[in-house]
Motif scaffolding. Sequence first.
Motif, PDB file in Angstrom:
ATOM      1  N   GLY A  67       0.790  -1.222   0.000  1.00 38.80           N
ATOM      2  CA  GLY A  67       0.000   0.000   0.000  1.00 38.80           C
ATOM      3  C   GLY A  67       0.823   1.273   0.000  1.00 38.80           C
ATOM      4  O   GLY A  67       0.286   2.372   0.101  1.00 38.80           O
ATOM      5  N   GLU A  68       2.136   1.140  -0.144  1.00 37.59           N
ATOM      6  CA  GLU A  68       3.022   2.305  -0.078  1.00 37.59           C
ATOM      7  C   GLU A  68       3.228   2.939  -1.444  1.00 37.59           C
ATOM      8  O   GLU A  68       3.246   2.252  -2.461  1.00 37.59           O
ATOM      9  N   PHE A  69       3.395   4.262  -1.428  1.00 32.44           N
ATOM     10  CA  PHE A  69       3.664   5.007  -2.665  1.00 32.44           C
ATOM     11  C   PHE A  69       4.604   6.158  -2.353  1.00 32.44           C
ATOM     12  O   PHE A  69       4.767   6.564  -1.201  1.00 32.44           O
ATOM     13  N   VAL A  70       5.248   6.687  -3.413  1.00 35.48           N
ATOM     14  CA  VAL A  70       6.122   7.851  -3.293  1.00 35.48           C
ATOM     15  C   VAL A  70       5.822   8.768  -4.472  1.00 35.48           C
ATOM     16  O   VAL A  70       5.869   8.338  -5.626  1.00 35.48           O
ATOM     17  N   LEU A  71       5.511  10.021  -4.172  1.00 34.95           N
ATOM     18  CA  LEU A  71       5.380  11.054  -5.199  1.00 34.95           C
ATOM     19  C   LEU A  71       6.603  11.952  -5.072  1.00 34.95           C
ATOM     20  O   LEU A  71       6.962  12.366  -3.964  1.00 34.95           O
ATOM     21  N   GLU A  72       7.268  12.244  -6.189  1.00 35.20           N
ATOM     22  CA  GLU A  72       8.470  13.064  -6.166  1.00 35.20           C
ATOM     23  C   GLU A  72       8.193  14.403  -6.830  1.00 35.20           C
ATOM     24  O   GLU A  72       7.751  14.455  -7.983  1.00 35.20           O
ATOM     25  N   PHE A  73       8.463  15.476  -6.088  1.00 37.16           N
ATOM     26  CA  PHE A  73       8.232  16.835  -6.569  1.00 37.16           C
ATOM     27  C   PHE A  73       9.576  17.516  -6.769  1.00 37.16           C
ATOM     28  O   PHE A  73      10.449  17.444  -5.907  1.00 37.16           O
TER      29      PHE A  73
END
Length: 160
Positions: free
Chosen positions: A67-73
Amino acid sequence: MKTNTTLSLVLGLIVLLFSHQGHAQQIQLRGTVAVHNSKYETGEVRYVHNAYMSAPFTVPAASDVAGEFVLEFVGLAPGTALKIEAEKAGLEVVNTRELEEVVLGRKFPLRIYVTEKGNLAKAQTELYKVSQQALFASRDQMIARLRGKKAQSEAAVAEL
């Protein structure tokens, strides 16, 4: 000649300093997607695989098996607030208000809770009915006290 060298050195350091600050900063927003109340209902947290997260100024991401996610800005300052959107077929987000203004650079992972479509409205209706029943019971108690003996009635009026 010595002043020209010193002046060049100082100007070079200033340019280097400003170019370093102008360099794009990368911020990661980590989070998890889980089924709302799953631990309460089953004893285990049920994480959602392949939920789709998106936000302005980043590439969309999908949650993994945990269920893990990473958004990179890139190019945004820490402390910037953005709206995050989460989608998964057949599910709806429970904590939509928390996703309206997510602050970048936060210390703790973003937690997104989902439920089957229609369950949210059903739960809200049940909560409304329970609240309504409690309110009506309180009202009926007050009416009974007002219609009771004189001392009881006067005490009830004083409470109002």
